[in-house]
Design a protein around this motif. Sequence first.
Motif, PDB file in Angstrom:
ATOM      1  N   GLY A  65       0.825  -1.269   0.008  1.00  0.00           N
ATOM      2  CA  GLY A  65      -0.013  -0.036  -0.022  1.00  0.00           C
ATOM      3  C   GLY A  65       0.729   1.261   0.103  1.00  0.00           C
ATOM      4  N   MET A  66       1.967   1.305   0.824  1.00  0.00           N
ATOM      5  CA  MET A  66       2.545   2.403   1.034  1.00  0.00           C
ATOM      6  C   MET A  66       3.462   2.578  -0.579  1.00  0.00           C
ATOM      7  SD  MET A  66       5.982   2.686   3.683  1.00  0.00           S
ATOM      8  CE  MET A  66       7.088   1.950   2.399  1.00  0.00           C
ATOM      9  N   ILE A  67       4.061   1.342  -1.054  1.00  0.00           N
ATOM     10  CA  ILE A  67       4.799   1.764  -2.286  1.00  0.00           C
ATOM     11  C   ILE A  67       3.841   2.188  -3.530  1.00  0.00           C
ATOM     12  CG2 ILE A  67       4.793  -0.537  -3.177  1.00  0.00           C
ATOM     13  CD1 ILE A  67       7.939   1.465  -2.891  1.00  0.00           C
ATOM     14  N   GLU A  68       2.338   1.441  -3.296  1.00  0.00           N
ATOM     15  CA  GLU A  68       1.709   2.016  -4.241  1.00  0.00           C
ATOM     16  C   GLU A  68       1.248   3.463  -4.228  1.00  0.00           C
ATOM     17  OE1 GLU A  68      -1.627  -0.664  -4.626  1.00  0.00           O
ATOM     18  OE2 GLU A  68      -0.228  -2.453  -5.768  1.00  0.00           O
ATOM     19  N   ASP A  69       0.930   3.980  -3.137  1.00  0.00           N
ATOM     20  CA  ASP A  69       0.798   5.089  -2.711  1.00  0.00           C
ATOM     21  C   ASP A  69       1.944   6.249  -3.362  1.00  0.00           C
ATOM     22  OD1 ASP A  69      -1.685   5.125  -1.752  1.00  0.00           O
ATOM     23  OD2 ASP A  69      -1.109   5.163   0.355  1.00  0.00           O
ATOM     24  N   MET A  70       3.123   5.771  -2.987  1.00  0.00           N
ATOM     25  CA  MET A  70       4.448   6.483  -3.433  1.00  0.00           C
ATOM     26  C   MET A  70       4.227   6.455  -4.905  1.00  0.00           C
ATOM     27  SD  MET A  70       7.252   5.092  -0.647  1.00  0.00           S
ATOM     28  CE  MET A  70       8.538   5.841  -1.395  1.00  0.00           C
ATOM     29  N   ILE A  71       3.949   5.389  -5.623  1.00  0.00           N
ATOM     30  CA  ILE A  71       4.005   5.477  -6.954  1.00  0.00           C
ATOM     31  C   ILE A  71       2.914   6.506  -7.612  1.00  0.00           C
ATOM     32  CG2 ILE A  71       3.560   4.190  -9.296  1.00  0.00           C
ATOM     33  CD1 ILE A  71       5.068   1.904  -7.439  1.00  0.00           C
ATOM     34  N   GLU A  72       1.623   6.272  -6.952  1.00  0.00           N
ATOM     35  CA  GLU A  72       0.409   6.942  -7.510  1.00  0.00           C
ATOM     36  C   GLU A  72       0.802   8.566  -7.312  1.00  0.00           C
ATOM     37  OE1 GLU A  72      -1.879   6.348  -9.282  1.00  0.00           O
ATOM     38  OE2 GLU A  72      -2.788   8.312  -9.114  1.00  0.00           O
ATOM     39  N   ASN A  73       1.423   8.894  -6.124  1.00  0.00           N
ATOM     40  CA  ASN A  73       1.579  10.014  -5.570  1.00  0.00           C
ATOM     41  C   ASN A  73       2.591  10.801  -6.579  1.00  0.00           C
ATOM     42  OD1 ASN A  73       1.375  12.265  -3.898  1.00  0.00           O
ATOM     43  ND2 ASN A  73       2.951  11.850  -2.614  1.00  0.00           N
ATOM     44  N   GLY A  74       3.561   9.870  -6.988  1.00  0.00           N
ATOM     45  CA  GLY A  74       4.622  10.334  -7.904  1.00  0.00           C
ATOM     46  C   GLY A  74       4.059  10.554  -9.151  1.00  0.00           C
ATOM     47  N   ILE A  75       3.254   9.939  -9.702  1.00  0.00           N
ATOM     48  CA  ILE A  75       2.783   9.679 -11.147  1.00  0.00           C
ATOM     49  C   ILE A  75       1.676  11.022 -11.188  1.00  0.00           C
ATOM     50  CG2 ILE A  75       1.061   8.617 -12.809  1.00  0.00           C
ATOM     51  CD1 ILE A  75       2.475   5.983 -12.089  1.00  0.00           C
ATOM     52  N   ALA A  76       0.696  10.970 -10.342  1.00  0.00           N
ATOM     53  CA  ALA A  76      -0.089  12.231 -10.081  1.00  0.00           C
ATOM     54  C   ALA A  76       0.703  13.633  -9.986  1.00  0.00           C
ATOM     55  CB  ALA A  76      -0.982  11.979  -8.874  1.00  0.00           C
ATOM     56  N   THR A  77       1.880  13.615  -9.324  1.00  0.00           N
ATOM     57  CA  THR A  77       2.351  14.795  -9.115  1.00  0.00           C
ATOM     58  C   THR A  77       3.247  15.304 -10.653  1.00  0.00           C
ATOM     59  OG1 THR A  77       2.591  14.434  -6.971  1.00  0.00           O
ATOM     60  CG2 THR A  77       3.799  16.514  -7.735  1.00  0.00           C
ATOM     61  N   LEU A  78       2.496  15.576 -11.564  1.00  0.00           N
ATOM     62  CA  LEU A  78       2.740  16.177 -12.939  1.00  0.00           C
ATOM     63  C   LEU A  78       3.760  15.227 -13.795  1.00  0.00           C
ATOM     64  CD1 LEU A  78       3.686  19.745 -12.113  1.00  0.00           C
ATOM     65  CD2 LEU A  78       1.368  18.842 -12.451  1.00  0.00           C
ATOM     66  N   THR A  79       3.898  13.735 -13.113  1.00  0.00           N
ATOM     67  CA  THR A  79       4.854  13.057 -13.821  1.00  0.00           C
ATOM     68  C   THR A  79       4.123  12.197 -15.006  1.00  0.00           C
ATOM     69  OG1 THR A  79       6.078  12.616 -11.923  1.00  0.00           O
ATOM     70  CG2 THR A  79       6.425  11.019 -13.560  1.00  0.00           C
ATOM     71  N   GLY A  80       2.795  11.554 -14.466  1.00  0.00           N
ATOM     72  CA  GLY A  80       2.149  10.675 -15.509  1.00  0.00           C
ATOM     73  C   GLY A  80       2.852   9.520 -15.703  1.00  0.00           C
ATOM     74  N   HIS A  81       2.362   8.497 -16.580  1.00  0.00           N
ATOM     75  CA  HIS A  81       2.675   7.377 -16.750  1.00  0.00           C
ATOM     76  C   HIS A  81       4.201   7.416 -17.658  1.00  0.00           C
ATOM     77  CE1 HIS A  81      -0.897   5.569 -15.090  1.00  0.00           C
ATOM     78  NE2 HIS A  81      -0.112   5.296 -14.368  1.00  0.00           N
ATOM     79  N   ILE A  82       3.648   8.315 -18.741  1.00  0.00           N
ATOM     80  CA  ILE A  82       4.871   8.414 -19.835  1.00  0.00           C
ATOM     81  C   ILE A  82       4.971  10.185 -20.034  1.00  0.00           C
ATOM     82  CG2 ILE A  82       5.407   7.927 -22.297  1.00  0.00           C
ATOM     83  CD1 ILE A  82       3.345   5.417 -21.869  1.00  0.00           C
ATOM     84  N   GLN A  83       6.352  10.451 -20.408  1.00  0.00           N
ATOM     85  CA  GLN A  83       6.379  11.775 -21.031  1.00  0.00           C
ATOM     86  C   GLN A  83       7.033  11.889 -22.103  1.00  0.00           C
ATOM     87  OE1 GLN A  83       8.017  14.707 -18.091  1.00  0.00           O
ATOM     88  NE2 GLN A  83       6.318  14.330 -16.608  1.00  0.00           N
ATOM     89  N   VAL A  84       6.784  12.650 -22.881  1.00  0.00           N
ATOM     90  CA  VAL A  84       7.601  13.103 -24.336  1.00  0.00           C
ATOM     91  C   VAL A  84       8.128  14.337 -24.287  1.00  0.00           C
ATOM     92  CG1 VAL A  84       7.285  13.398 -26.735  1.00  0.00           C
ATOM     93  CG2 VAL A  84       5.738  11.903 -25.478  1.00  0.00           C
ATOM     94  N   HIS A  85       9.499  14.669 -24.340  1.00  0.00           N
ATOM     95  CA  HIS A  85      10.139  15.910 -24.366  1.00  0.00           C
ATOM     96  C   HIS A  85      10.938  16.043 -25.575  1.00  0.00           C
ATOM     97  CE1 HIS A  85      10.066  14.765 -19.871  1.00  0.00           C
ATOM     98  NE2 HIS A  85       9.373  15.851 -19.999  1.00  0.00           N
ATOM     99  N   HIS A  86      11.513  17.320 -25.822  1.00  0.00           N
ATOM    100  CA  HIS A  86      12.236  17.463 -26.803  1.00  0.00           C
ATOM    101  C   HIS A  86      13.660  16.590 -26.389  1.00  0.00           C
ATOM    102  CE1 HIS A  86      15.020  19.605 -29.416  1.00  0.00           C
ATOM    103  NE2 HIS A  86      14.174  19.786 -30.349  1.00  0.00           N
ATOM    104  N   LYS A  87      14.449  16.485 -27.594  1.00  0.00           N
ATOM    105  CA  LYS A  87      15.715  15.620 -27.085  1.00  0.00           C
ATOM    106  C   LYS A  87      16.546  16.566 -26.313  1.00  0.00           C
ATOM    107  CE  LYS A  87      18.992  12.515 -29.186  1.00  0.00           C
ATOM    108  NZ  LYS A  87      19.075  11.723 -30.382  1.00  0.00           N
TER     109      LYS A  87
END
Lengths: 386, 241
Positions: free
Chosen positions: A20-42
């Motif tokens: 639960g703790m690790i899933e919360d950490m992941i969800e928190n990390g993903i929800a804090t602007l990270t998302g599952h995937i990001q596309v950037h300029h090189k």
Amino acid sequence: MIAVIIGVWSMIFLGALMRGMIEDMIENGIATLTGHIQVHHKGYRDDPVIENSIADLNTIESALESLLPPGTQWTPRVRVNGIASNARHSDGVTLVGIDPELEAKVSFIGHAVTQGRYLTLDEENGILVGKALIDKFETKLGRKLVLMSQDTSGEIASRSFRIVGVFRAEMEATEKQFAFVTMHAAQRMLRLQGDISEVSIRLKDQGETDRVTNALKETLPSAYEVHSWRDLLPLLSAYMRLFDGFMWLWYLVVFIAMGFGIVNTMLMAVFERIREFGLLKALGMRPWWIIKEVLAESFFLLVIGMAIGNTLGLLSVLALSGSGIDLSALAAGTEYVGMARVIYPAVSGKDVAMANLMVFILGLLVSVYPAAKAARFTPVEALAHT
Amino acid sequence: MGFNMNIVECIDVKKAYRQDTLEVRALNGITLSIQKGAFVALAGPSGSGKTTMLNIIGGLDTADSGRVIVDGNALEDMTQSELANLRLRNVGFVFQAYNLIPVLSALENVEFVMLLQGIPPDERRERAMAILDDVGLEDMYNRRPAELSGGQQQRVAVARAIVSSPSIVLADEPTANLDSKTGKGLLEMMKQMNERRKATFVFSTHDKMVMDYARRLILIRDGLVADDQVREGGFRFAIFD
């Protein structure tokens, strides 16, 4: 049997808490602007300056439309480092220009505003800031905040915004770090002319992250970089690996304690019935049959212990699933490692199966010793035993 | 195998037990043979080695040296598993302390050996009931050992020993825990079994009454055969006179 019950219970319950703790950490990390995937300029990830912005969103958009599974949400963003200041204070912040409608479906900000209101699409001067930042700057809703950053021509751009909303986040650092304005306002301030910093994608099923990441990498031109949340949150990925290692270590510790309990119980049971085994051997029972009999008893001991342990473990998880374990008192410490303030246990079928399988197989293995001991007594020795 | 062939042959059997640093020599070189269908008593005072001899013949214990052949099987060459099989198929035991399984009924105790032999349930039950009828326990099939008298328990033990028609029944002081009347009844019953089923019976005893029932008496003293007589109107052992 108590050793088995406590062992299985603790494996399931503590495993669920850790999960639960690790899933919360992941969800928190993903929800804090990270998302599952990001596309950037090189080059943006190594040097997140405004020069490394994405100019051609259309190429990315068409790739996303063809590759993303149904139910996926995505949003473009402008994201630059800058300085926020008012009459009393100034501090470094990350200025995030968002499409309010799309952003709300991807990150936490859509449902994090606790005072004032959320941004509207054509907002030019409104800004959302975190509760911690407001407190630090000793300001309040409706007051002005000046943001400064470098624009595309290398000049310092500054602009005054009015605080229209205050958001709360799981971690205080998030509240201090991010300031949200509309994407148009950010682009105008930084003279970006439609350029963006990143595209953030939130999948419906996290399990598809690797597949979609690879598909995007293959499809998008080499001027773009695609990263999954594991690349973007390396510390969290390391935590996950640490968690898996810790779980095995925990299983081992529990099992050693439980293994001694099982061996002790079975040895006592064997010694108490040594005359009975002697008689069975005298009547013609083969040593192997006696081993099988002791192992069968271990089997039932394990199965009953596992059933009770599983029930208690799942009941404990159920009891905490509503309120969780509130670690607010330790908020500074938990935030340091990226943990949520409240831990909700999360049962994983894999963890439960692994705990049960481990207890069952190793439990039977350690029972071989007392079983072999029972089979080794000669009938005369056993029958003479008092 | 003919009726007159030996079912047991012991040649120079020696056995010693070690208690801490002290070695106790139980058998000092016993040589004897027992014919099939015999009704033999191994007699002797306590500590003479008769129970050890019985245990070695039955494969419950192993000799330190010498040869023991039971029903054509040389015991010293057999593995633990083979010895278990010999006890299961060829040997029936009657213990001084009855040694019934307390949680099983009289009928189930008798059935148990046949269960190990893999005999089908119906046949097991039928044979167990018949043998319990034979030993006079027709009304006590479902009684547990604790609900039976000493004599009745020993009858169940005899029934269990003989139900699978072993080549030899070994009884270690079978009447030691019984009063004389009950003991006599048990001996009569075993004698009938010996005559009717042609089963070989070997007892260990120091009870004069048991000796009187035997057709052959082997006296063991200090781990050696001190005398060996076949009944011809009565035994005459100086030690018991």
